[in-house]
Design a protein around this motif. Structure first.
Motif, PDB file in Angstrom:
ATOM      1  N   MET A   1     -30.975  33.652   2.145  1.00  0.00           N
ATOM      2  CA  MET A   1     -29.637  33.282   2.582  1.00  0.00           C
ATOM      3  C   MET A   1     -29.681  31.915   3.265  1.00  0.00           C
ATOM      4  O   MET A   1     -30.604  31.611   3.994  1.00  0.00           O
ATOM      5  CB  MET A   1     -29.115  34.340   3.558  1.00  0.00           C
ATOM      6  CG  MET A   1     -27.795  33.981   4.183  1.00  0.00           C
ATOM      7  SD  MET A   1     -27.187  35.257   5.287  1.00  0.00           S
ATOM      8  CE  MET A   1     -26.600  34.254   6.610  1.00  0.00           C
ATOM      9  N   LYS A   2     -28.648  31.115   3.001  1.00  0.00           N
ATOM     10  CA  LYS A   2     -28.495  29.862   3.740  1.00  0.00           C
ATOM     11  C   LYS A   2     -28.242  30.205   5.206  1.00  0.00           C
ATOM     12  O   LYS A   2     -27.934  31.341   5.541  1.00  0.00           O
ATOM     13  CB  LYS A   2     -27.303  29.063   3.184  1.00  0.00           C
ATOM     14  CG  LYS A   2     -27.501  28.592   1.758  1.00  0.00           C
ATOM     15  CD  LYS A   2     -26.458  27.571   1.376  1.00  0.00           C
ATOM     16  CE  LYS A   2     -25.164  28.208   0.969  1.00  0.00           C
ATOM     17  NZ  LYS A   2     -24.173  27.267   0.479  1.00  0.00           N
ATOM     18  N   LYS A   3     -28.324  29.207   6.080  1.00  0.00           N
ATOM     19  CA  LYS A   3     -28.101  29.462   7.509  1.00  0.00           C
ATOM     20  C   LYS A   3     -26.706  30.012   7.778  1.00  0.00           C
ATOM     21  O   LYS A   3     -26.494  30.743   8.719  1.00  0.00           O
ATOM     22  CB  LYS A   3     -28.307  28.190   8.314  1.00  0.00           C
ATOM     23  CG  LYS A   3     -29.747  27.888   8.594  1.00  0.00           C
ATOM     24  CD  LYS A   3     -29.859  26.821   9.630  1.00  0.00           C
ATOM     25  CE  LYS A   3     -31.296  26.744  10.072  1.00  0.00           C
ATOM     26  NZ  LYS A   3     -31.463  26.327  11.409  1.00  0.00           N
ATOM     27  N   SER A   4     -25.741  29.644   6.940  1.00  0.00           N
ATOM     28  CA  SER A   4     -24.363  30.068   7.151  1.00  0.00           C
ATOM     29  C   SER A   4     -23.674  30.253   5.808  1.00  0.00           C
ATOM     30  O   SER A   4     -23.863  29.453   4.894  1.00  0.00           O
ATOM     31  CB  SER A   4     -23.635  29.009   7.978  1.00  0.00           C
ATOM     32  OG  SER A   4     -22.310  29.394   8.198  1.00  0.00           O
ATOM     33  N   LEU A   5     -22.901  31.312   5.681  1.00  0.00           N
ATOM     34  CA  LEU A   5     -22.126  31.588   4.469  1.00  0.00           C
ATOM     35  C   LEU A   5     -20.661  31.750   4.825  1.00  0.00           C
ATOM     36  O   LEU A   5     -20.325  32.360   5.841  1.00  0.00           O
ATOM     37  CB  LEU A   5     -22.582  32.885   3.803  1.00  0.00           C
ATOM     38  CG  LEU A   5     -23.962  32.947   3.196  1.00  0.00           C
ATOM     39  CD1 LEU A   5     -24.218  34.347   2.656  1.00  0.00           C
ATOM     40  CD2 LEU A   5     -24.121  31.931   2.086  1.00  0.00           C
ATOM     41  N   GLU A   6     -19.802  31.231   3.954  1.00  0.00           N
ATOM     42  CA  GLU A   6     -18.360  31.443   4.101  1.00  0.00           C
ATOM     43  C   GLU A   6     -17.849  32.104   2.826  1.00  0.00           C
ATOM     44  O   GLU A   6     -18.147  31.651   1.725  1.00  0.00           O
ATOM     45  CB  GLU A   6     -17.645  30.122   4.363  1.00  0.00           C
ATOM     46  CG  GLU A   6     -18.024  29.527   5.712  1.00  0.00           C
ATOM     47  CD  GLU A   6     -17.223  28.284   6.055  1.00  0.00           C
ATOM     48  OE1 GLU A   6     -16.887  28.124   7.239  1.00  0.00           O
ATOM     49  OE2 GLU A   6     -16.921  27.484   5.130  1.00  0.00           O
ATOM     50  N   ILE A   7     -17.091  33.170   3.016  1.00  0.00           N
ATOM     51  CA  ILE A   7     -16.599  33.978   1.898  1.00  0.00           C
ATOM     52  C   ILE A   7     -15.092  34.130   2.030  1.00  0.00           C
ATOM     53  O   ILE A   7     -14.580  34.416   3.116  1.00  0.00           O
ATOM     54  CB  ILE A   7     -17.260  35.376   1.898  1.00  0.00           C
ATOM     55  CG1 ILE A   7     -18.792  35.226   1.806  1.00  0.00           C
ATOM     56  CG2 ILE A   7     -16.709  36.243   0.768  1.00  0.00           C
ATOM     57  CD1 ILE A   7     -19.549  36.483   2.162  1.00  0.00           C
ATOM     58  N   ARG A   8     -14.389  33.935   0.910  1.00  0.00           N
ATOM     59  CA  ARG A   8     -12.937  34.151   0.883  1.00  0.00           C
ATOM     60  C   ARG A   8     -12.654  35.292  -0.087  1.00  0.00           C
ATOM     61  O   ARG A   8     -13.166  35.316  -1.200  1.00  0.00           O
ATOM     62  CB  ARG A   8     -12.222  32.867   0.436  1.00  0.00           C
ATOM     63  CG  ARG A   8     -10.710  32.970   0.510  1.00  0.00           C
ATOM     64  CD  ARG A   8     -10.052  31.628   0.217  1.00  0.00           C
ATOM     65  NE  ARG A   8     -10.284  31.223  -1.164  1.00  0.00           N
ATOM     66  CZ  ARG A   8     -10.493  29.963  -1.555  1.00  0.00           C
ATOM     67  NH1 ARG A   8     -10.516  28.976  -0.683  1.00  0.00           N
ATOM     68  NH2 ARG A   8     -10.688  29.688  -2.843  1.00  0.00           N
ATOM     69  N   TRP A   9     -11.830  36.233   0.349  1.00  0.00           N
ATOM     70  CA  TRP A   9     -11.434  37.399  -0.443  1.00  0.00           C
ATOM     71  C   TRP A   9      -9.983  37.234  -0.876  1.00  0.00           C
ATOM     72  O   TRP A   9      -9.135  36.873  -0.066  1.00  0.00           O
ATOM     73  CB  TRP A   9     -11.530  38.665   0.395  1.00  0.00           C
ATOM     74  CG  TRP A   9     -12.897  39.023   0.872  1.00  0.00           C
ATOM     75  CD1 TRP A   9     -13.601  38.419   1.871  1.00  0.00           C
ATOM     76  CD2 TRP A   9     -13.711  40.093   0.394  1.00  0.00           C
ATOM     77  NE1 TRP A   9     -14.806  39.056   2.039  1.00  0.00           N
ATOM     78  CE2 TRP A   9     -14.899  40.080   1.154  1.00  0.00           C
ATOM     79  CE3 TRP A   9     -13.547  41.057  -0.598  1.00  0.00           C
ATOM     80  CZ2 TRP A   9     -15.925  40.998   0.942  1.00  0.00           C
ATOM     81  CZ3 TRP A   9     -14.563  41.976  -0.801  1.00  0.00           C
ATOM     82  CH2 TRP A   9     -15.734  41.937  -0.046  1.00  0.00           C
ATOM     83  N   HIS A  10      -9.698  37.546  -2.132  1.00  0.00           N
ATOM     84  CA  HIS A  10      -8.320  37.578  -2.648  1.00  0.00           C
ATOM     85  C   HIS A  10      -8.050  38.994  -3.164  1.00  0.00           C
ATOM     86  O   HIS A  10      -8.831  39.521  -3.956  1.00  0.00           O
ATOM     87  CB  HIS A  10      -8.127  36.588  -3.802  1.00  0.00           C
ATOM     88  CG  HIS A  10      -8.232  35.161  -3.394  1.00  0.00           C
ATOM     89  ND1 HIS A  10      -7.161  34.464  -2.895  1.00  0.00           N
ATOM     90  CD2 HIS A  10      -9.287  34.307  -3.396  1.00  0.00           C
ATOM     91  CE1 HIS A  10      -7.549  33.218  -2.616  1.00  0.00           C
ATOM     92  NE2 HIS A  10      -8.838  33.103  -2.904  1.00  0.00           N
TER      93      HIS A  10
END
Length: 193
Positions: free
Chosen positions: A1-10
């Motif tokens: 995993m990268k240091k930080s993940l951003e996820i958007r849910w639709h």
């Protein structure tokens, strides 16, 4: 995993996108990550489009806004592809994960020439086989963990089982069905990697 993940849910109200985002934040927190999980609503009614977000990080999260350039996008309802640019701002080294009964080639034209990875999953089929009803959120939750590497699958499964035991203590069949849905999803995603 990268240091930080951003996820958007639709998704649409009632499909569990908000619940899945909040559950992902909860299990990632229990696994020692710094997290955010929050929804954004339009009109609050069943079937209305909703967006939810996750930030998962190895370091404290100091940003408190919507996510405009996500690493991953999860589409719980493929009907949204017709009217929503779900890939807007999506990083090309990330991925979009779509719940659909269609073949991947059928949904690609709806993704505005997105050049990154695209995964499709028939979450309805998985939930019907494991739960007897169309609850796409558990399969889509496992799919984003499998694709993003947000946490180790074994730790994810352990935390999810504990969460299900807490939430459905008097309904063991729901616990078993959800755990089977998660397992089936990991197997399906592994086939497409």
């Amino acid at each position: 995993m990268k240091k930080s993940l951003e996820i958007r849910w639709h998704g649409r109200g009632g499909q569990g996108a908000k619940t899945a985002a909040l559950l992902l934040a909860d299990v990632a927190f229990k696994a020692g990550k710094f997290v955010q999980g929050f929804p954004e609503y339009g009109p609050e009614r069943m079937g209305a489009p909703i967006t939810a977000y996750n930030r998962i990080s190895e370091e404290p999260v100091t940003v408190h806004s919507n996510i405009y350039s996500p690493d991953y996008v999860v589409v719980v309802d493929d009907g949204l592809l017709e009217n929503t640019d779900v890939t807007h701002g999506l990083k090309e080294d990330g991925a979009v994960i779509i719940n659909t009964e269609k073949e991947k080639e059928e949904v690609l034209p709806l993704l505005h020439d997105y050049k990154g990875a695209v995964y499709t999953l028939n979450a309805k089929d998985i939930s019907m086989k494991t739960l007897g009803k169309n609850y796409p959120n558990s399969p889509m939750l496992a799919a984003v963990v499998a694709v993003s590497g947000a946490m180790e699958p074994e730790r994810f499964m352990k935390e999810m089982e504990a969460s299900f035991h807490h939430k459905f203590a008097k309904k063991p069949e729901v616990i078993d069905g959800n755990m089977k849905a998660l397992e089936m999803t990991f197997a399906e995603i592994a086939k497409s990697c």
